[in-house]
Design a protein around this motif. Structure first.
Motif, PDB file in Angstrom:
ATOM      1  N   PHE A 194       0.802  -1.222   0.000  1.00 54.85           N
ATOM      2  CA  PHE A 194       0.000   0.000   0.000  1.00 54.85           C
ATOM      3  C   PHE A 194       0.839   1.279   0.000  1.00 54.85           C
ATOM      4  CE2 PHE A 194      -2.661  -3.427   1.469  1.00 54.85           C
ATOM      5  CZ  PHE A 194      -3.814  -3.219   0.731  1.00 54.85           C
ATOM      6  N   THR A 195       2.162   1.134   0.055  1.00 51.66           N
ATOM      7  CA  THR A 195       3.046   2.289  -0.136  1.00 51.66           C
ATOM      8  C   THR A 195       3.926   2.097  -1.370  1.00 51.66           C
ATOM      9  OG1 THR A 195       4.918   1.422   1.147  1.00 51.66           O
ATOM     10  CG2 THR A 195       3.166   2.557   2.383  1.00 51.66           C
ATOM     11  N   GLY A 196       4.084   0.851  -1.797  1.00 56.69           N
ATOM     12  CA  GLY A 196       4.938   0.554  -2.943  1.00 56.69           C
ATOM     13  C   GLY A 196       6.401   0.402  -2.588  1.00 56.69           C
ATOM     14  N   PHE A 197       6.741   0.510  -1.298  1.00 52.36           N
ATOM     15  CA  PHE A 197       8.144   0.433  -0.890  1.00 52.36           C
ATOM     16  C   PHE A 197       8.579  -1.024  -0.717  1.00 52.36           C
ATOM     17  CE2 PHE A 197      11.404   0.213   2.481  1.00 52.36           C
ATOM     18  CZ  PHE A 197      12.427   0.890   1.817  1.00 52.36           C
ATOM     19  N   THR A 198       9.786  -1.317  -1.163  1.00 52.04           N
ATOM     20  CA  THR A 198      10.345  -2.666  -1.028  1.00 52.04           C
ATOM     21  C   THR A 198      11.696  -2.603  -0.330  1.00 52.04           C
ATOM     22  OG1 THR A 198       9.296  -3.299  -3.124  1.00 52.04           O
ATOM     23  CG2 THR A 198      10.976  -4.785  -2.235  1.00 52.04           C
ATOM     24  N   ALA A 199      11.797  -3.276   0.800  1.00 47.64           N
ATOM     25  CA  ALA A 199      13.082  -3.420   1.496  1.00 47.64           C
ATOM     26  C   ALA A 199      13.706  -4.739   1.074  1.00 47.64           C
ATOM     27  CB  ALA A 199      12.858  -3.407   3.006  1.00 47.64           C
ATOM     28  N   TRP A 200      15.012  -4.719   0.757  1.00 53.70           N
ATOM     29  CA  TRP A 200      15.674  -5.958   0.366  1.00 53.70           C
ATOM     30  C   TRP A 200      17.093  -6.011   0.931  1.00 53.70           C
ATOM     31  CZ3 TRP A 200      20.271  -5.320  -2.054  1.00 53.70           C
ATOM     32  CH2 TRP A 200      20.475  -4.132  -2.768  1.00 53.70           C
ATOM     33  N   GLY A 250       0.659  -5.381  14.096  1.00 51.93           N
ATOM     34  CA  GLY A 250       0.373  -6.553  13.281  1.00 51.93           C
ATOM     35  C   GLY A 250       1.506  -6.822  12.315  1.00 51.93           C
ATOM     36  N   GLY A 251       1.706  -8.084  11.974  1.00 50.48           N
ATOM     37  CA  GLY A 251       2.653  -8.440  10.928  1.00 50.48           C
ATOM     38  C   GLY A 251       4.099  -8.484  11.373  1.00 50.48           C
ATOM     39  N   ALA A 252       4.740  -9.633  11.201  1.00 50.84           N
ATOM     40  CA  ALA A 252       6.151  -9.760  11.570  1.00 50.84           C
ATOM     41  C   ALA A 252       7.040  -8.904  10.678  1.00 50.84           C
ATOM     42  CB  ALA A 252       6.581 -11.224  11.492  1.00 50.84           C
ATOM     43  N   GLY A 253       6.680  -8.778   9.404  1.00 53.79           N
ATOM     44  CA  GLY A 253       7.469  -7.939   8.501  1.00 53.79           C
ATOM     45  C   GLY A 253       7.472  -6.491   8.938  1.00 53.79           C
ATOM     46  N   TYR A 254       6.293  -5.992   9.307  1.00 52.06           N
ATOM     47  CA  TYR A 254       6.182  -4.617   9.792  1.00 52.06           C
ATOM     48  C   TYR A 254       7.032  -4.418  11.035  1.00 52.06           C
ATOM     49  CZ  TYR A 254       4.063  -0.413  11.819  1.00 52.06           C
ATOM     50  OH  TYR A 254       3.862   0.840  12.377  1.00 52.06           O
ATOM     51  N   LYS A 255       7.035  -5.385  11.927  1.00 56.12           N
ATOM     52  CA  LYS A 255       7.776  -5.250  13.186  1.00 56.12           C
ATOM     53  C   LYS A 255       9.277  -5.129  12.937  1.00 56.12           C
ATOM     54  CE  LYS A 255       4.334  -7.841  15.876  1.00 56.12           C
ATOM     55  NZ  LYS A 255       3.573  -8.499  14.797  1.00 56.12           N
ATOM     56  N   VAL A 256       9.782  -5.888  11.970  1.00 53.56           N
ATOM     57  CA  VAL A 256      11.211  -5.765  11.642  1.00 53.56           C
ATOM     58  C   VAL A 256      11.495  -4.393  11.040  1.00 53.56           C
ATOM     59  CG1 VAL A 256      13.036  -6.602  10.111  1.00 53.56           C
ATOM     60  CG2 VAL A 256      11.641  -8.229  11.397  1.00 53.56           C
ATOM     61  N   LEU A 257      10.623  -3.916  10.162  1.00 52.24           N
ATOM     62  CA  LEU A 257      10.824  -2.589   9.569  1.00 52.24           C
ATOM     63  C   LEU A 257      10.823  -1.499  10.644  1.00 52.24           C
ATOM     64  CD1 LEU A 257       8.635  -2.750   6.318  1.00 52.24           C
ATOM     65  CD2 LEU A 257      11.113  -3.080   6.546  1.00 52.24           C
ATOM     66  N   SER A 258      10.090  -1.718  11.733  1.00 52.90           N
ATOM     67  CA  SER A 258      10.034  -0.720  12.804  1.00 52.90           C
ATOM     68  C   SER A 258      11.374  -0.566  13.518  1.00 52.90           C
ATOM     69  CB  SER A 258       8.949  -1.085  13.826  1.00 52.90           C
ATOM     70  OG  SER A 258       9.377  -2.130  14.686  1.00 52.90           O
ATOM     71  N   LEU A 259      12.275  -1.535  13.340  1.00 54.92           N
ATOM     72  CA  LEU A 259      13.600  -1.450  13.947  1.00 54.92           C
ATOM     73  C   LEU A 259      14.583  -0.665  13.078  1.00 54.92           C
ATOM     74  CD1 LEU A 259      14.072  -5.173  15.094  1.00 54.92           C
ATOM     75  CD2 LEU A 259      13.182  -3.269  16.453  1.00 54.92           C
ATOM     76  N   LEU A 260      14.180  -0.358  11.850  1.00 57.28           N
ATOM     77  CA  LEU A 260      15.104   0.221  10.873  1.00 57.28           C
ATOM     78  C   LEU A 260      14.721   1.642  10.497  1.00 57.28           C
ATOM     79  CD1 LEU A 260      15.371  -2.943   8.591  1.00 57.28           C
ATOM     80  CD2 LEU A 260      16.861  -2.280  10.501  1.00 57.28           C
ATOM     81  N   LYS A 261      15.623   2.285   9.787  1.00 51.14           N
ATOM     82  CA  LYS A 261      15.350   3.632   9.285  1.00 51.14           C
ATOM     83  C   LYS A 261      14.506   3.516   8.025  1.00 51.14           C
ATOM     84  CE  LYS A 261      17.693   7.805   7.589  1.00 51.14           C
ATOM     85  NZ  LYS A 261      19.012   8.411   7.271  1.00 51.14           N
ATOM     86  N   MET A 262      13.305   4.097   8.080  1.00 48.16           N
ATOM     87  CA  MET A 262      12.400   4.018   6.936  1.00 48.16           C
ATOM     88  C   MET A 262      12.479   5.290   6.106  1.00 48.16           C
ATOM     89  SD  MET A 262      10.951   1.083   6.766  1.00 48.16           S
ATOM     90  CE  MET A 262       9.525   1.377   5.711  1.00 48.16           C
ATOM     91  N   HIS A 263      12.158   5.160   4.825  1.00 49.10           N
ATOM     92  CA  HIS A 263      12.196   6.320   3.933  1.00 49.10           C
ATOM     93  C   HIS A 263      11.108   7.312   4.342  1.00 49.10           C
ATOM     94  CE1 HIS A 263       8.595   5.397   1.413  1.00 49.10           C
ATOM     95  NE2 HIS A 263       8.809   4.209   1.903  1.00 49.10           N
ATOM     96  N   SER A 264      11.262   8.555   3.968  1.00 51.49           N
ATOM     97  CA  SER A 264      10.382   9.630   4.436  1.00 51.49           C
ATOM     98  C   SER A 264       9.054   9.699   3.703  1.00 51.49           C
ATOM     99  CB  SER A 264      11.096  10.978   4.293  1.00 51.49           C
ATOM    100  OG  SER A 264      11.485  11.182   2.939  1.00 51.49           O
ATOM    101  N   GLY A 265       8.851   8.862   2.682  1.00 54.34           N
ATOM    102  CA  GLY A 265       7.638   8.957   1.882  1.00 54.34           C
ATOM    103  C   GLY A 265       6.475   8.147   2.408  1.00 54.34           C
ATOM    104  N   GLN A 266       6.578   7.595   3.609  1.00 53.45           N
ATOM    105  CA  GLN A 266       5.489   6.808   4.166  1.00 53.45           C
ATOM    106  C   GLN A 266       4.251   7.693   4.392  1.00 53.45           C
ATOM    107  OE1 GLN A 266       5.430   3.371   5.278  1.00 53.45           O
ATOM    108  NE2 GLN A 266       7.299   3.159   4.094  1.00 53.45           N
ATOM    109  N   PRO A 267       3.071   7.306   3.854  1.00 50.39           N
ATOM    110  CA  PRO A 267       1.863   8.112   4.064  1.00 50.39           C
ATOM    111  C   PRO A 267       1.447   8.167   5.528  1.00 50.39           C
ATOM    112  CG  PRO A 267       1.343   6.003   3.022  1.00 50.39           C
ATOM    113  CD  PRO A 267       2.829   6.127   3.017  1.00 50.39           C
ATOM    114  N   GLU A 268       1.777   7.107   6.266  1.00 48.62           N
ATOM    115  CA  GLU A 268       1.504   7.059   7.704  1.00 48.62           C
ATOM    116  C   GLU A 268       2.790   6.638   8.393  1.00 48.62           C
ATOM    117  OE1 GLU A 268      -1.530   4.830  10.850  1.00 48.62           O
ATOM    118  OE2 GLU A 268      -1.741   4.521   8.693  1.00 48.62           O
ATOM    119  N   PRO A 269       3.287   7.452   9.333  1.00 51.26           N
ATOM    120  CA  PRO A 269       4.573   7.122   9.968  1.00 51.26           C
ATOM    121  C   PRO A 269       4.562   5.725  10.576  1.00 51.26           C
ATOM    122  CG  PRO A 269       3.852   9.328  10.595  1.00 51.26           C
ATOM    123  CD  PRO A 269       2.713   8.699   9.873  1.00 51.26           C
ATOM    124  N   ILE A 270       5.640   4.987  10.363  1.00 50.38           N
ATOM    125  CA  ILE A 270       5.755   3.645  10.919  1.00 50.38           C
ATOM    126  C   ILE A 270       6.241   3.749  12.359  1.00 50.38           C
ATOM    127  CG2 ILE A 270       8.151   3.293  10.180  1.00 50.38           C
ATOM    128  CD1 ILE A 270       7.351   0.400   9.465  1.00 50.38           C
TER     129      ILE A 270
END
Length: 344
Positions: A194-200, A250-270
């Motif tokens: 829903f944001t189009g962002f891909t972490a790899w 919710g979501g294990a993937g989201y929880k891991v992303l919460s430990l990292l620096k996310m890009h500034s384009g998130q429509p809703e802050p993580i």
């Protein structure tokens, strides 16, 4: 008096016996040669990890398009596929299934010799094929790191956070692909439909993610599962004190992303957390991709006892988990109370 020449007559049984003997001789002569040739071709089944990363990214993104489409068209057709060990319903939607078909078949069609485990299964084939496009940032990675296909296990989660998906809490939703080499995560992809962002990440090669500038363990902000945040509350207060900030998500993937620096384009802050802790059983397709991302950044994902998780074989991780990056992981483990996930 002229005598007619005598003809030699062979019985059908004699012909059959003769042919069988001939086949036997040929088999023994060439069996060793054929075996060596077959062994040679089996050994030639190699996979370039950079190509596999590119396919994994494409698979997660294709699955994400299906997830988003089903949610926007409101054609979820949700149903229960059972219950978790804790008694929570495990939901299945058309978003899960359609994402699975794209992700699973893209990987299997491209690398048919690789073992792939998915959270979902429906047996429907899809002729989807790899576009052969490799993103520019992945092109910079080293090509030619080839590994034996039978040493790889791929874990895919076509829709992480299905419960939240049905509740329209889409910020928690991800699609994920992980590649384990001899049971160790080496490639991880977490895509936000829903944001189009891909972490790899490819461990030892590179990642498009980074750690935040600061973390704290005095006390930490701990992100946990929404489904049993009450039970984990006392566990964390015992470990880190009553002033510990607990973030249900919710979501294990989201929880891991919460430990990292996310890009500034998130429509809703993580959410931003310092540690991710899970105190019950959890499936490997939920956590393998996150483990690869953290490992690539020098972080850790272990069981509650500090053991490494083997990402091969059975899909269940029975030891709970602790995930962190840029903090003293051992110090976290030492503070945790004794806990047996199998009893909860």
């Amino acid at each position: 008096m002229t005598m007619a020449p005598m003809g030699i007559r062979l019985s059908p049984l004699g012909v059959a016996v003769f042919c069988l003997l001939g086949v036997g001789v040929i088999y023994h002569l060439y069996a060793g040669v054929l075996s060596n040739h077959l062994s040679y071709f089996r050994q030639k089944k190699k996979v370039d990890l950079r190509d596999l990363l590119a396919v994994s990214v494409e698979a997660a993104q294709l699955g994400g398009k299906e997830v988003k489409k089903v949610r926007e068209e409101d054609t979820l057709n949700e149903r229960s596929k059972g219950e978790t060990k804790e008694g929570a319903k495990e939901l299945l939607t058309m978003g899960d299934l359609q994402s699975h078909r794209k992700m699973f078949n893209l990987i299997k069609n491209t690398f048919p010799e690789i073992t792939v485990y998915s959270e979902e299964s429906d047996g429907k084939a899809d002729p989807v094929s790899w576009s052969q496009k490799i993103p520019e940032d992945i092109l910079k990675l080293e090509k030619g790191r080839e590994v034996s296909a039978d040493s790889l296990t791929v874990w895919i989660d076509p829709l992480d956070a299905t419960q939240e998906y049905t509740e329209k809490l889409v910020k928690y939703v991800t699609t994920m692909v992980c590649v384990a080499l001899e049971g160790k995560p080496v490639i991880g992809v977490i895509h936000q439909p829903f944001t189009g962002f891909t972490a790899w990440a490819m461990v030892g090669q590179g990642t498009n993610m980074a750690t935040r500038s600061s973390y704290s363990l005095n006390p930490p902000k701990v992100i946990v599962s929404r489904s049993h945040s009450g039970e984990v509350k006392s566990f964390l207060h015992t470990a880190f004190g009553n002033s510990t900030t607990i973030i249900p998500a919710g979501g294990a993937g989201y929880k891991v992303l919460s430990l990292l620096k996310m890009h500034s384009g998130q429509p809703e802050p993580i959410d931003e957390a310092d540690v991710y802790i899970h105190i019950t059983f959890i499936k490997k397709w939920d956590i393998c991709a996150g483990a690869a991302l953290l490992n690539a950044l020098g972080g850790h994902m272990t069981t509650l006892k500090g053991d490494n998780i083997d990402y091969s074989g059975t899909p269940v991780n029975e030891g709970g988990l602790v995930a962190s990056v840029d903090v003293d992981h051992k110090a976290i483990l030492e503070k945790l109370p004794n806990w047996d996930p199998s009893k909860h």
